[in-house]
Design a protein around this motif. Sequence first.
Motif, PDB file in Angstrom:
ATOM      1  N   MET A   1       0.852  -1.198   0.000  1.00  0.00           N
ATOM      2  CA  MET A   1       0.000   0.000   0.000  1.00  0.00           C
ATOM      3  C   MET A   1       0.883   1.241   0.000  1.00  0.00           C
ATOM      4  N   SER A   2       0.648   2.145  -0.927  1.00  0.00           N
ATOM      5  CA  SER A   2       1.461   3.360  -1.020  1.00  0.00           C
ATOM      6  C   SER A   2       1.070   4.355   0.066  1.00  0.00           C
ATOM      7  N   LYS A   3       1.984   5.254   0.354  1.00  0.00           N
ATOM      8  CA  LYS A   3       1.692   6.305   1.333  1.00  0.00           C
ATOM      9  C   LYS A   3       0.514   7.148   0.869  1.00  0.00           C
ATOM     10  N   HIS A   4       0.448   7.385  -0.438  1.00  0.00           N
ATOM     11  CA  HIS A   4      -0.643   8.193  -0.989  1.00  0.00           C
ATOM     12  C   HIS A   4      -1.997   7.557  -0.682  1.00  0.00           C
ATOM     13  N   ILE A   5      -2.099   6.245  -0.868  1.00  0.00           N
ATOM     14  CA  ILE A   5      -3.363   5.548  -0.605  1.00  0.00           C
ATOM     15  C   ILE A   5      -3.691   5.572   0.876  1.00  0.00           C
ATOM     16  N   LEU A   6      -2.661   5.350   1.718  1.00  0.00           N
ATOM     17  CA  LEU A   6      -2.909   5.352   3.161  1.00  0.00           C
ATOM     18  C   LEU A   6      -3.405   6.717   3.632  1.00  0.00           C
ATOM     19  N   TYR A   7      -2.775   7.779   3.159  1.00  0.00           N
ATOM     20  CA  TYR A   7      -3.209   9.130   3.536  1.00  0.00           C
ATOM     21  C   TYR A   7      -4.643   9.386   3.050  1.00  0.00           C
ATOM     22  N   LYS A   8      -4.951   8.876   1.866  1.00  0.00           N
ATOM     23  CA  LYS A   8      -6.292   9.030   1.310  1.00  0.00           C
ATOM     24  C   LYS A   8      -7.314   8.323   2.201  1.00  0.00           C
ATOM     25  N   LEU A   9      -6.961   7.137   2.689  1.00  0.00           N
ATOM     26  CA  LEU A   9      -7.854   6.387   3.569  1.00  0.00           C
ATOM     27  C   LEU A   9      -8.018   7.086   4.920  1.00  0.00           C
ATOM     28  N   LEU A  10      -6.939   7.680   5.429  1.00  0.00           N
ATOM     29  CA  LEU A  10      -7.012   8.431   6.677  1.00  0.00           C
ATOM     30  C   LEU A  10      -7.955   9.620   6.553  1.00  0.00           C
ATOM     31  N   LYS A  84     -10.587  -3.298   2.326  1.00  0.00           N
ATOM     32  CA  LYS A  84     -11.109  -3.193   0.963  1.00  0.00           C
ATOM     33  C   LYS A  84      -9.983  -3.021  -0.049  1.00  0.00           C
ATOM     34  N   GLU A  85      -8.964  -2.233   0.305  1.00  0.00           N
ATOM     35  CA  GLU A  85      -7.809  -2.075  -0.572  1.00  0.00           C
ATOM     36  C   GLU A  85      -7.058  -3.390  -0.722  1.00  0.00           C
ATOM     37  N   ASP A  86      -6.929  -4.128   0.376  1.00  0.00           N
ATOM     38  CA  ASP A  86      -6.253  -5.420   0.318  1.00  0.00           C
ATOM     39  C   ASP A  86      -7.016  -6.400  -0.569  1.00  0.00           C
ATOM     40  N   ASN A  91      -4.615 -10.923  -5.127  1.00  0.00           N
ATOM     41  CA  ASN A  91      -3.956 -11.924  -5.984  1.00  0.00           C
ATOM     42  C   ASN A  91      -2.469 -11.648  -6.185  1.00  0.00           C
ATOM     43  N   LYS A  92      -1.973 -10.559  -5.611  1.00  0.00           N
ATOM     44  CA  LYS A  92      -0.546 -10.264  -5.728  1.00  0.00           C
ATOM     45  C   LYS A  92       0.263 -11.191  -4.822  1.00  0.00           C
ATOM     46  N   LYS A  93       1.400 -11.667  -5.306  1.00  0.00           N
ATOM     47  CA  LYS A  93       2.212 -12.629  -4.558  1.00  0.00           C
ATOM     48  C   LYS A  93       2.994 -11.975  -3.422  1.00  0.00           C
ATOM     49  N   SER A  94       3.197 -10.669  -3.491  1.00  0.00           N
ATOM     50  CA  SER A  94       4.039  -9.982  -2.504  1.00  0.00           C
ATOM     51  C   SER A  94       3.311  -9.657  -1.202  1.00  0.00           C
ATOM     52  N   LEU A  95       2.030  -9.972  -1.111  1.00  0.00           N
ATOM     53  CA  LEU A  95       1.252  -9.597   0.062  1.00  0.00           C
ATOM     54  C   LEU A  95       1.658 -10.402   1.288  1.00  0.00           C
ATOM     55  N   ASN A  96       1.598  -9.741   2.479  1.00  0.00           N
ATOM     56  CA  ASN A  96       1.860 -10.482   3.703  1.00  0.00           C
ATOM     57  C   ASN A  96       0.602 -11.241   4.120  1.00  0.00           C
ATOM     58  N   PHE A 101      -5.785 -11.897   3.838  1.00  0.00           N
ATOM     59  CA  PHE A 101      -7.046 -12.229   4.522  1.00  0.00           C
ATOM     60  C   PHE A 101      -7.806 -10.927   4.806  1.00  0.00           C
ATOM     61  N   PRO A 102      -8.196 -10.191   3.753  1.00  0.00           N
ATOM     62  CA  PRO A 102      -8.836  -8.878   3.951  1.00  0.00           C
ATOM     63  C   PRO A 102     -10.141  -8.949   4.727  1.00  0.00           C
ATOM     64  N   LEU A 103     -10.834 -10.087   4.658  1.00  0.00           N
ATOM     65  CA  LEU A 103     -12.103 -10.220   5.365  1.00  0.00           C
ATOM     66  C   LEU A 103     -11.908 -10.114   6.873  1.00  0.00           C
ATOM     67  N   LEU A 104     -10.742 -10.539   7.349  1.00  0.00           N
ATOM     68  CA  LEU A 104     -10.453 -10.452   8.780  1.00  0.00           C
ATOM     69  C   LEU A 104     -10.263  -8.993   9.194  1.00  0.00           C
ATOM     70  N   SER A 105      -9.647  -8.202   8.324  1.00  0.00           N
ATOM     71  CA  SER A 105      -9.523  -6.764   8.594  1.00  0.00           C
ATOM     72  C   SER A 105     -10.899  -6.114   8.637  1.00  0.00           C
ATOM     73  N   VAL A 106     -11.732  -6.459   7.660  1.00  0.00           N
ATOM     74  CA  VAL A 106     -13.082  -5.881   7.602  1.00  0.00           C
ATOM     75  C   VAL A 106     -13.870  -6.246   8.859  1.00  0.00           C
ATOM     76  N   LEU A 107     -13.749  -7.501   9.309  1.00  0.00           N
ATOM     77  CA  LEU A 107     -14.461  -7.922  10.518  1.00  0.00           C
ATOM     78  C   LEU A 107     -13.996  -7.119  11.726  1.00  0.00           C
ATOM     79  N   LEU A 108     -12.686  -6.925  11.855  1.00  0.00           N
ATOM     80  CA  LEU A 108     -12.172  -6.137  12.975  1.00  0.00           C
ATOM     81  C   LEU A 108     -12.709  -4.716  12.917  1.00  0.00           C
ATOM     82  N   GLY A 109     -12.707  -4.130  11.718  1.00  0.00           N
ATOM     83  CA  GLY A 109     -13.236  -2.774  11.565  1.00  0.00           C
ATOM     84  C   GLY A 109     -14.701  -2.697  11.954  1.00  0.00           C
ATOM     85  N   ILE A 110     -15.474  -3.706  11.591  1.00  0.00           N
ATOM     86  CA  ILE A 110     -16.894  -3.738  11.950  1.00  0.00           C
ATOM     87  C   ILE A 110     -17.067  -3.794  13.462  1.00  0.00           C
ATOM     88  N   TYR A 111     -16.228  -4.571  14.143  1.00  0.00           N
ATOM     89  CA  TYR A 111     -16.343  -4.653  15.601  1.00  0.00           C
ATOM     90  C   TYR A 111     -15.886  -3.363  16.283  1.00  0.00           C
TER      91      TYR A 111
END
Length: 278
Positions: A1-10, A84-86, A91-96, A101-111
């Motif tokens: 994720m680029s700094k530009h995208i992160l700042y946009k999300l903030l 959502k960005e994740d 499908n990118k191979k470089s992801l941690n 597992f973006p659904l887990l992030s979304v679930l945490l955000g919902i809680y």
Amino acid sequence: MSKHILYKLLIKSAFFTVGMLLVWIILNQLLSPHFWDGMTTSKSAITGEYCEFNNVNKFFHQPMNTYSNLSYFFFGVLIILIGKEDYKNKNKKSLNRMEQFPLLSVLLGIYFIYLCFGSAFFHASLTFTGQRVDMNGTYGVSITLLSIGIYHVFHKIHLSDTAKYLWVGALVLFILVFFKIALLVSSSVLLPAMILLLTLINVVNYFQFRTERSIILAILSFLLIIVAIKIRALDVQKKGCDPHSLYQGHALWHFLTALSSFYSYAFFRFGKSIRINK
């Protein structure tokens, strides 16, 4: 994720939060304090557990302790946007492992957002039902963070997309069960146990992946929750307490616990020094 995208999300998260703040201000002005009549008063209200004055003539009986829950809303929206960005890049191979597992992030955000409204419901009404929802939201965030930690500690186990959906579904059901468990086990026992377990998991995962993890994020998360607990205790003990002040210790507890929880999430999602691709 680029700094530009992160700042946009903030910025997006901040706009959503300001919008929700305006909605709450309007509700507090327009709705009658008698809206809560007929609901069972919480023991917290009867004993005057928190410092802030219980203004029964306003819809929000404890305004600062109510508005401060927007801290959870801000980070909840931010985490959902990150998820959502994740998902777009899954499908990118470089992801941690967290990005995979973006659904887990979304679930945490919902809680986080659930906790925001649950805790606001409690402090606005000081009702028993509000307190139950507040605690269930707290357990929701804690249990989801623990599941994220477990998912990373057992990193050699590969989960299919179906298994990930089942994981999330099981988490939701398990957290719902805590409506009952919360009545059987004191939060003064259960929450510290969860905090210590999450800290232990963070330490284990740090030693598993020292080149990828930021010990600073783990330490900040732990220190912030310790400071938050201390401030909450002082508020309950009425030390340095002004019931009519804009500053309320319990309101600060909301902000610090929200930030601590986000740092714990960031420990897994961003890695060393909140590593962000340029």
